[in-house]
Design a protein around this motif. Sequence first.
Motif, mmCIF file in Angstrom:
data_model
loop_
_atom_site.group_PDB
_atom_site.id
_atom_site.type_symbol
_atom_site.label_atom_id
_atom_site.label_comp_id
_atom_site.label_asym_id
_atom_site.label_seq_id
_atom_site.Cartn_x
_atom_site.Cartn_y
_atom_site.Cartn_z
ATOM 1 N N ARG A 117 0.833 -1.199 0.000
ATOM 2 C CA ARG A 117 0.000 0.000 0.000
ATOM 3 C C ARG A 117 0.872 1.255 0.000
ATOM 4 N N LEU A 118 1.972 1.206 0.719
ATOM 5 C CA LEU A 118 3.028 2.222 0.723
ATOM 6 C C LEU A 118 4.329 1.455 0.773
ATOM 7 N N ARG A 119 5.445 2.136 0.573
ATOM 8 C CA ARG A 119 6.720 1.412 0.569
ATOM 9 C C ARG A 119 7.014 0.736 1.906
ATOM 10 N N TYR A 120 6.347 1.160 2.978
ATOM 11 C CA TYR A 120 6.559 0.578 4.298
ATOM 12 C C TYR A 120 5.302 -0.064 4.880
ATOM 13 N N ILE A 121 4.228 -0.133 4.096
ATOM 14 C CA ILE A 121 2.978 -0.745 4.564
ATOM 15 C C ILE A 121 2.505 -1.788 3.555
ATOM 16 N N TYR A 122 2.462 -3.022 3.998
ATOM 17 C CA TYR A 122 1.933 -4.141 3.225
ATOM 18 C C TYR A 122 0.821 -4.767 4.056
ATOM 19 N N LEU A 123 -0.346 -4.974 3.445
ATOM 20 C CA LEU A 123 -1.508 -5.443 4.189
ATOM 21 C C LEU A 123 -2.166 -6.647 3.536
ATOM 22 N N THR A 124 -2.743 -7.499 4.363
ATOM 23 C CA THR A 124 -3.603 -8.572 3.880
ATOM 24 C C THR A 124 -5.034 -8.038 3.837
ATOM 25 N N ALA A 125 -5.912 -8.807 3.229
ATOM 26 C CA ALA A 125 -7.323 -8.424 3.202
ATOM 27 C C ALA A 125 -7.881 -8.350 4.624
ATOM 28 N N GLU A 128 -6.849 -5.119 6.251
ATOM 29 C CA GLU A 128 -7.663 -4.004 5.766
ATOM 30 C C GLU A 128 -9.031 -3.990 6.443
ATOM 31 N N THR A 129 -9.621 -5.156 6.612
ATOM 32 C CA THR A 129 -10.910 -5.252 7.309
ATOM 33 C C THR A 129 -10.766 -4.791 8.756
ATOM 34 N N ALA A 130 -9.699 -5.204 9.417
ATOM 35 C CA ALA A 130 -9.467 -4.797 10.812
ATOM 36 C C ALA A 130 -9.276 -3.287 10.916
ATOM 37 N N LEU A 131 -8.552 -2.698 9.978
ATOM 38 C CA LEU A 131 -8.339 -1.249 9.994
ATOM 39 C C LEU A 131 -9.636 -0.497 9.748
ATOM 40 N N ARG A 132 -10.436 -0.974 8.813
ATOM 41 C CA ARG A 132 -11.741 -0.347 8.573
ATOM 42 C C ARG A 132 -12.619 -0.455 9.822
#
Length: 159
Positions: A117-125, A128-132
Amino acid sequence: MPLALLRVDDRLVHGQVVLGWGRQLGAQFVVLVDDEVRNSVWEQDLYRMAVPDDLEIIFASRAEAEAQIGEWAGDARVGMLLTADIATMAAIHDVAPAVAHHINLGGLHHRPGRIERLRYIYLTASDETALRGLAARGADVVAQDLPTTPAVALDRLLA
Protein backbone atom coordinates in the motif's frame (compact mmCIF):
# COMPACT_ATOMS: atom_id res chain seq x y z
CA MET A 1 -0.04 13.16 29.91
CA PRO A 2 -1.56 10.96 27.21
CA LEU A 3 0.63 8.57 25.31
CA ALA A 4 2.22 10.63 22.53
CA LEU A 5 2.41 7.77 20.01
CA LEU A 6 0.53 4.51 19.58
CA ARG A 7 2.26 2.72 16.72
CA VAL A 8 1.88 -0.57 14.86
CA ASP A 9 5.28 -1.62 13.57
CA ASP A 10 6.30 -5.23 13.04
CA ARG A 11 9.91 -4.38 13.92
CA LEU A 12 8.79 -2.87 17.26
CA VAL A 13 11.82 -0.95 18.61
CA HIS A 14 14.33 0.32 16.05
CA GLY A 15 16.01 3.54 14.95
CA GLN A 16 12.95 5.20 13.42
CA VAL A 17 11.04 4.70 16.65
CA VAL A 18 13.79 5.60 19.11
CA LEU A 19 15.53 8.39 17.22
CA GLY A 20 12.89 9.60 14.78
CA TRP A 21 9.79 9.53 16.98
CA GLY A 22 11.22 9.26 20.48
CA ARG A 23 13.48 12.27 20.28
CA GLN A 24 10.93 14.35 18.35
CA LEU A 25 8.27 13.66 20.97
CA GLY A 26 10.59 13.86 23.97
CA ALA A 27 9.61 10.33 24.98
CA GLN A 28 10.75 9.10 28.36
CA PHE A 29 9.28 5.62 28.21
CA VAL A 30 8.14 3.10 25.64
CA VAL A 31 5.73 0.23 26.19
CA LEU A 32 6.38 -2.74 23.92
CA VAL A 33 3.24 -4.89 23.78
CA ASP A 34 3.93 -8.37 22.46
CA ASP A 35 3.14 -11.69 24.16
CA GLU A 36 6.19 -13.48 22.76
CA VAL A 37 8.63 -10.73 23.73
CA ARG A 38 7.02 -10.46 27.17
CA ASN A 39 7.85 -14.11 27.76
CA SER A 40 11.39 -14.03 26.36
CA VAL A 41 14.17 -12.60 28.50
CA TRP A 42 16.55 -12.99 25.55
CA GLU A 43 14.37 -10.86 23.25
CA GLN A 44 13.86 -8.28 25.98
CA ASP A 45 17.63 -7.97 26.36
CA LEU A 46 17.95 -7.37 22.61
CA TYR A 47 15.33 -4.60 22.67
CA ARG A 48 16.93 -3.01 25.74
CA MET A 49 20.14 -2.64 23.73
CA ALA A 50 18.22 -0.65 21.10
CA VAL A 51 17.12 2.11 23.47
CA PRO A 52 19.24 4.76 25.18
CA ASP A 53 19.65 4.62 28.94
CA ASP A 54 17.33 7.60 29.47
CA LEU A 55 14.39 5.86 27.76
CA GLU A 56 12.63 3.33 29.97
CA ILE A 57 11.31 0.27 28.15
CA ILE A 58 8.37 -1.65 29.56
CA PHE A 59 7.49 -5.10 28.24
CA ALA A 60 3.83 -6.08 28.43
CA SER A 61 1.59 -8.84 27.20
CA ARG A 62 -1.61 -7.95 25.42
CA ALA A 63 -3.63 -8.71 28.58
CA GLU A 64 -1.30 -6.56 30.71
CA ALA A 65 -1.60 -3.71 28.22
CA GLU A 66 -5.37 -3.90 28.28
CA ALA A 67 -5.26 -3.69 32.09
CA GLN A 68 -2.61 -0.95 32.35
CA ILE A 69 -3.30 1.35 29.40
CA GLY A 70 -4.98 3.91 31.65
CA GLU A 71 -2.02 3.95 34.02
CA TRP A 72 0.43 4.58 31.18
CA ALA A 73 -1.80 7.27 29.71
CA GLY A 74 -1.90 8.96 33.12
CA ASP A 75 1.89 8.93 33.57
CA ALA A 76 3.36 12.43 33.88
CA ARG A 77 6.10 11.42 31.45
CA VAL A 78 5.81 11.30 27.66
CA GLY A 79 5.33 7.74 26.46
CA MET A 80 4.95 5.66 23.34
CA LEU A 81 3.14 2.33 22.95
CA LEU A 82 4.18 -0.15 20.26
CA THR A 83 2.56 -3.29 18.92
CA ALA A 84 3.76 -5.56 16.14
CA ASP A 85 0.30 -6.19 14.71
CA ILE A 86 -3.05 -4.56 14.08
CA ALA A 87 -5.03 -7.07 16.16
CA THR A 88 -3.15 -6.19 19.35
CA MET A 89 -3.62 -2.47 18.78
CA ALA A 90 -7.31 -3.03 18.02
CA ALA A 91 -7.74 -4.89 21.32
CA ILE A 92 -6.11 -1.99 23.19
CA HIS A 93 -8.32 0.50 21.35
CA ASP A 94 -11.43 -1.48 22.25
CA VAL A 95 -10.53 -1.36 25.96
CA ALA A 96 -9.52 2.32 25.96
CA PRO A 97 -10.80 4.08 22.83
CA ALA A 98 -10.14 7.56 24.21
CA VAL A 99 -6.50 6.69 24.92
CA ALA A 100 -5.85 4.62 21.79
CA HIS A 101 -7.67 7.03 19.51
CA HIS A 102 -4.80 8.14 17.23
CA ILE A 103 -3.07 5.08 15.78
CA ASN A 104 0.06 5.27 13.66
CA LEU A 105 0.89 2.56 11.14
CA GLY A 106 4.64 2.79 10.99
CA GLY A 107 5.84 -0.37 9.37
CA LEU A 108 4.10 -3.53 8.25
CA HIS A 109 6.59 -5.10 5.91
CA HIS A 110 6.36 -7.55 3.03
CA ARG A 111 5.30 -11.07 3.82
CA PRO A 112 3.48 -13.66 1.72
CA GLY A 113 -0.14 -12.67 1.21
CA ARG A 114 0.41 -8.97 1.86
CA ILE A 115 -0.12 -6.31 -0.79
CA GLU A 116 1.95 -3.13 -0.91
CA ARG A 117 0.00 0.00 0.00
CA LEU A 118 3.03 2.22 0.72
CA ARG A 119 6.72 1.41 0.57
CA TYR A 120 6.56 0.58 4.30
CA ILE A 121 2.98 -0.75 4.56
CA TYR A 122 1.93 -4.14 3.23
CA LEU A 123 -1.51 -5.44 4.19
CA THR A 124 -3.60 -8.57 3.88
CA ALA A 125 -7.32 -8.42 3.20
CA SER A 126 -7.97 -9.23 6.88
CA ASP A 127 -5.62 -6.38 7.91
CA GLU A 128 -7.66 -4.00 5.77
CA THR A 129 -10.91 -5.25 7.31
CA ALA A 130 -9.47 -4.80 10.81
CA LEU A 131 -8.34 -1.25 9.99
CA ARG A 132 -11.74 -0.35 8.57
CA GLY A 133 -13.29 -1.76 11.75
CA LEU A 134 -11.02 0.38 13.91
CA ALA A 135 -12.02 3.46 11.95
CA ALA A 136 -15.70 2.55 12.23
CA ARG A 137 -15.27 2.33 16.01
CA GLY A 138 -13.85 5.87 16.09
CA ALA A 139 -10.09 5.38 15.79
CA ASP A 140 -8.08 7.87 13.76
CA VAL A 141 -5.66 5.66 11.82
CA VAL A 142 -2.85 7.08 9.68
CA ALA A 143 0.29 5.70 8.09
CA GLN A 144 3.44 7.68 8.79
CA ASP A 145 6.92 6.25 9.00
CA LEU A 146 8.62 9.34 10.47
CA PRO A 147 7.35 12.53 12.10
CA THR A 148 8.97 14.54 9.28
CA THR A 149 6.94 12.82 6.53
CA PRO A 150 3.29 13.56 5.75
CA ALA A 151 0.70 11.29 7.34
CA VAL A 152 -1.42 9.22 4.94
CA ALA A 153 -5.08 8.95 5.98
CA LEU A 154 -6.59 5.48 6.16
CA ASP A 155 -9.11 6.10 3.38
CA ARG A 156 -6.29 7.13 1.05
CA LEU A 157 -4.12 4.20 2.17
CA LEU A 158 -6.87 1.69 1.38
CA ALA A 159 -8.11 3.34 -1.83
